[in-house]
Design a protein around this motif. Structure first.
Motif, PDB file in Angstrom:
ATOM      1  N   ASP A  63       0.680  -1.252  -0.114  1.00  0.00           N
ATOM      2  CA  ASP A  63       0.078  -0.008  -0.107  1.00  0.00           C
ATOM      3  C   ASP A  63       0.879   1.185  -0.062  1.00  0.00           C
ATOM      4  OD1 ASP A  63      -2.416  -1.632   0.265  1.00  0.00           O
ATOM      5  OD2 ASP A  63      -1.759  -1.953   2.409  1.00  0.00           O
ATOM      6  N   ILE A  64       2.124   1.135   0.531  1.00  0.00           N
ATOM      7  CA  ILE A  64       2.994   2.562   0.514  1.00  0.00           C
ATOM      8  C   ILE A  64       4.298   1.905   0.257  1.00  0.00           C
ATOM      9  CG2 ILE A  64       1.593   3.496   2.283  1.00  0.00           C
ATOM     10  CD1 ILE A  64       3.476   2.598   4.620  1.00  0.00           C
ATOM     11  N   ARG A 128     -10.658  -4.675   2.546  1.00  0.00           N
ATOM     12  CA  ARG A 128     -10.389  -3.224   2.084  1.00  0.00           C
ATOM     13  C   ARG A 128      -9.619  -3.326   0.929  1.00  0.00           C
ATOM     14  NH1 ARG A 128      -9.664   0.555   6.914  1.00  0.00           N
ATOM     15  NH2 ARG A 128      -8.420  -1.269   7.648  1.00  0.00           N
ATOM     16  N   GLY A 129      -8.961  -4.663   0.861  1.00  0.00           N
ATOM     17  CA  GLY A 129      -7.809  -4.738  -0.322  1.00  0.00           C
ATOM     18  C   GLY A 129      -6.444  -4.215   0.132  1.00  0.00           C
ATOM     19  N   LEU A 210      -8.422  10.061   9.207  1.00  0.00           N
ATOM     20  CA  LEU A 210      -9.338   9.937   8.200  1.00  0.00           C
ATOM     21  C   LEU A 210      -8.805   9.197   7.019  1.00  0.00           C
ATOM     22  CD1 LEU A 210     -11.503  13.360   8.357  1.00  0.00           C
ATOM     23  CD2 LEU A 210     -12.073  10.905   9.433  1.00  0.00           C
ATOM     24  N   GLY A 211      -7.802   9.516   6.632  1.00  0.00           N
ATOM     25  CA  GLY A 211      -7.127   8.886   5.250  1.00  0.00           C
ATOM     26  C   GLY A 211      -6.575   7.719   5.407  1.00  0.00           C
ATOM     27  N   GLY A 212      -6.333   7.134   6.720  1.00  0.00           N
ATOM     28  CA  GLY A 212      -5.857   5.801   7.002  1.00  0.00           C
ATOM     29  C   GLY A 212      -4.297   5.673   6.633  1.00  0.00           C
ATOM     30  N   ILE A 213      -3.795   4.444   6.184  1.00  0.00           N
ATOM     31  CA  ILE A 213      -2.320   4.510   6.278  1.00  0.00           C
ATOM     32  C   ILE A 213      -1.788   5.197   5.085  1.00  0.00           C
ATOM     33  CG2 ILE A 213      -2.509   2.266   4.787  1.00  0.00           C
ATOM     34  CD1 ILE A 213       0.441   3.132   7.196  1.00  0.00           C
ATOM     35  N   VAL A 391     -11.667  -7.678  16.329  1.00  0.00           N
ATOM     36  CA  VAL A 391     -13.070  -7.607  16.184  1.00  0.00           C
ATOM     37  C   VAL A 391     -13.578  -7.543  14.660  1.00  0.00           C
ATOM     38  CG1 VAL A 391     -13.284  -6.560  18.424  1.00  0.00           C
ATOM     39  CG2 VAL A 391     -13.374  -5.060  16.200  1.00  0.00           C
ATOM     40  N   GLY A 392     -12.575  -7.364  13.611  1.00  0.00           N
ATOM     41  CA  GLY A 392     -13.075  -7.074  12.472  1.00  0.00           C
ATOM     42  C   GLY A 392     -12.883  -5.655  11.825  1.00  0.00           C
ATOM     43  N   ALA A 393     -13.090  -5.390  10.610  1.00  0.00           N
ATOM     44  CA  ALA A 393     -12.978  -4.074  10.013  1.00  0.00           C
ATOM     45  C   ALA A 393     -13.996  -3.120  10.622  1.00  0.00           C
ATOM     46  CB  ALA A 393     -13.103  -4.066   8.395  1.00  0.00           C
TER      47      ALA A 393
END
Length: 474
Positions: A63-64, A128-129, A210-213, A391-393
């Motif tokens: 992802d990065i 979320r892929g 808010l934007g995640g990783i 607990v999951g996404a």
């Protein structure tokens, strides 16, 4: 409340004492260093080149970039521990604690490599892929692969233990202690109301999370190098002013490591064990080697092989402790400020900078703010990934909301209990991870040697990596 604080302190002293984490951390680092044939020394140059100069693996899955994963991990580790933690270690354990921080880091680089290797090796693609990995996955999946069904059950228990402790730790080491240190230093240096500091941290943290990783990676990639450079330049100026004291300071660090002089209460003698304990505990608080946390960031990296990202991740411990922590420690010792102690260790570093640099205390205040904010970002990601494991996404967004709110609480609250809580949770995180590193060391060594025999300088592209790895499996 005071009783609970005392209980936490007692538990922490046992966990970080001579019979639990000190031998486990140092022993694991030594064991992996030997089994990997001193990998952290042999491959430091190529690893720094890949992580800091090349910065990405073309064709890698993730992802990065390598560099963003490195700066995210650095963001989480280059924090209050590099300023307040070092000052605390030297104030309580004497200058010799810095020596043991170095030893912890040098051995810990092998541990950091190993956990990042496993983080990439056993990562999964989530709903979320996105790539998700770390001890919360590799303890389960690695044990199952190597030891079968029974091993998988043991690994599952260890992985869930890690996830629980990591979520709890994220609110201590990665949140409230950071916010409180910023608020305290800003009030001391600029007279800023902690409520104002808390509101600013709340807004900034929420905006980035808010934007995640991918958002965290972009912010840390530009932010972390600048904040480290600012602090190091300031420290370098102080050391230049006190250049004549540097040889004596280095001599004191080495001799005190084996005599254990403490500064609090004058020169009250303390056992060598206390210097070691403070050096190891605060060293791990600073660079997190062996805790498993950095493996979570490594797992998100675009990389063509776990070995490559493991080596990049390893450089984080070198930068954090061998460079940044060393500047803090030498500034404290060369200026003599380490002798004064103090209720808030951050003021020691501020006083040391101010003794040689106009408005040096303000530079430290700004550095603490930068370091702590970066740690908030890195640890928010660690915590949400472990919450997702539990607990999951559906737990990610609520976690981010609670994490952001707790930043404000930390800024306006007295936190002796939280600092003790952070030490305990850090230790409890490390235990299942270190067990995993020892148990899976054979796999780590075997696959590392196989990769490096084909690409010793880390220059292979994605097609070449795929080709020689396929050939080696035939």
């Amino acid at each position: 409340m005071q009783t609970f604080t005392t209980i936490l302190a007692d538990i922490g002293s046992v966990i970080w004492g001579p019979f639990v984490l000190i031998p486990l951390l140092l022993g694991t680092g030594m064991f992996l260093t030997i089994r990997l044939r001193m990998l952290q020394f042999r491959k430091l140059g190529p690893a720094l080149r890949l992580g800091l100069l090349k910065r990405k693996d073309d064709g890698g899955v993730g992802d990065i970039s390598n560099y963003q994963a490195l700066t995210t991990a650095l963001a989480a580790t280059v924090g209050v521990g590099n300023i307040v933690g070092v000052a605390t270690a030297i104030a309580l354990g004497g200058p010799g604690a810095l020596f043991w921080m170095w030893i912890t880091a040098l051995l810990g680089m092998a541990s950091k490599y190993s956990e990042a290797f496993l983080g990439v090796r056993y990562r999964i693609t989530d709903a979320r892929g996105e790539q998700s990995g770390g001890p919360q996955y590799y303890l389960h999946r690695g044990f199952a692969e190597v030891f079968g069904k029974t091993g998988g059950k043991i690994g599952l228990v260890l992985s869930l233990m890690f996830a629980v402790f990591a979520v709890l730790a994220s609110f201590g080491i990665g949140n409230m202690t950071q916010g409180n240190a910023v608020a305290t230093q800003m009030e001391n240096s600029f007279g800023l109301d902690p409520i104002i500091t808390g509101i600013v941290l709340f807004v900034l943290t929420g905006a980035v999370l808010l934007g995640g990783i991918k958002s965290i990676g972009r912010v840390t990639a530009g932010f972390v190098p600048l904040m480290i450079l600012l602090y190091i330049v300031g420290g370098l100026i102080v050391l230049v002013v006190n250049a004549e004291h540097i040889p004596g300071a280095l001599g004191l660090v080495f001799t005190d490591a084996f005599t254990g002089t403490a500064a609090v209460g004058g020169f009250a003698g303390s056992a060598i064990l206390y210097a070691i304990q403070m050096g190891v505990a605060r060293g791990i608080f600073s660079n997190e080697s062996g805790m498993g946390s950095a493996a979570i960031a490594a797992a998100a990296a675009k990389t063509t092989h776990p070995t490559r990202q493991g080596l990049v991740a390893m450089t984080q411990t070198f930068i954090d402790t061998i460079i940044v922590v060393t500047f803090t420690g030498l500034v404290l010792v060369t200026t003599g400020v380490w002798k004064q102690g103090g209720d808030f260790a951050g003021t020691m570093t501020a006083d040391a900078f101010a003794s040689a640099l106009p408005d040096g205390d303000k530079l430290v205040a700004v550095s603490i703010a930068f370091f702590a904010f970066s740690t908030l970002l890195g640890w928010s990601y660690y915590g949400e990934r472990c919450m997702e494991r539990l607990v999951g996404a559906g737990g990610v967004i609520p976690y981010r909301m609670v994490f952001t709110c707790v930043v404000f609480i930390g800024a306006i609250t007295e936190l002796e209990m939280v600092w003790n809580f952070a030490d305990v949770m850090n230790g409890l995180m490390a235990i299942p991870n270190l067990i995993g590193l020892l148990v899976l060391s054979g796999l780590i060594v075997r696959e590392t040697n196989r990769y490096l025999s084909n690409d010793p300088k880390l220059t292979a592209n994605a097609a070449q990596v795929e080709e020689f790895m396929a050939a080696s499996e035939r």
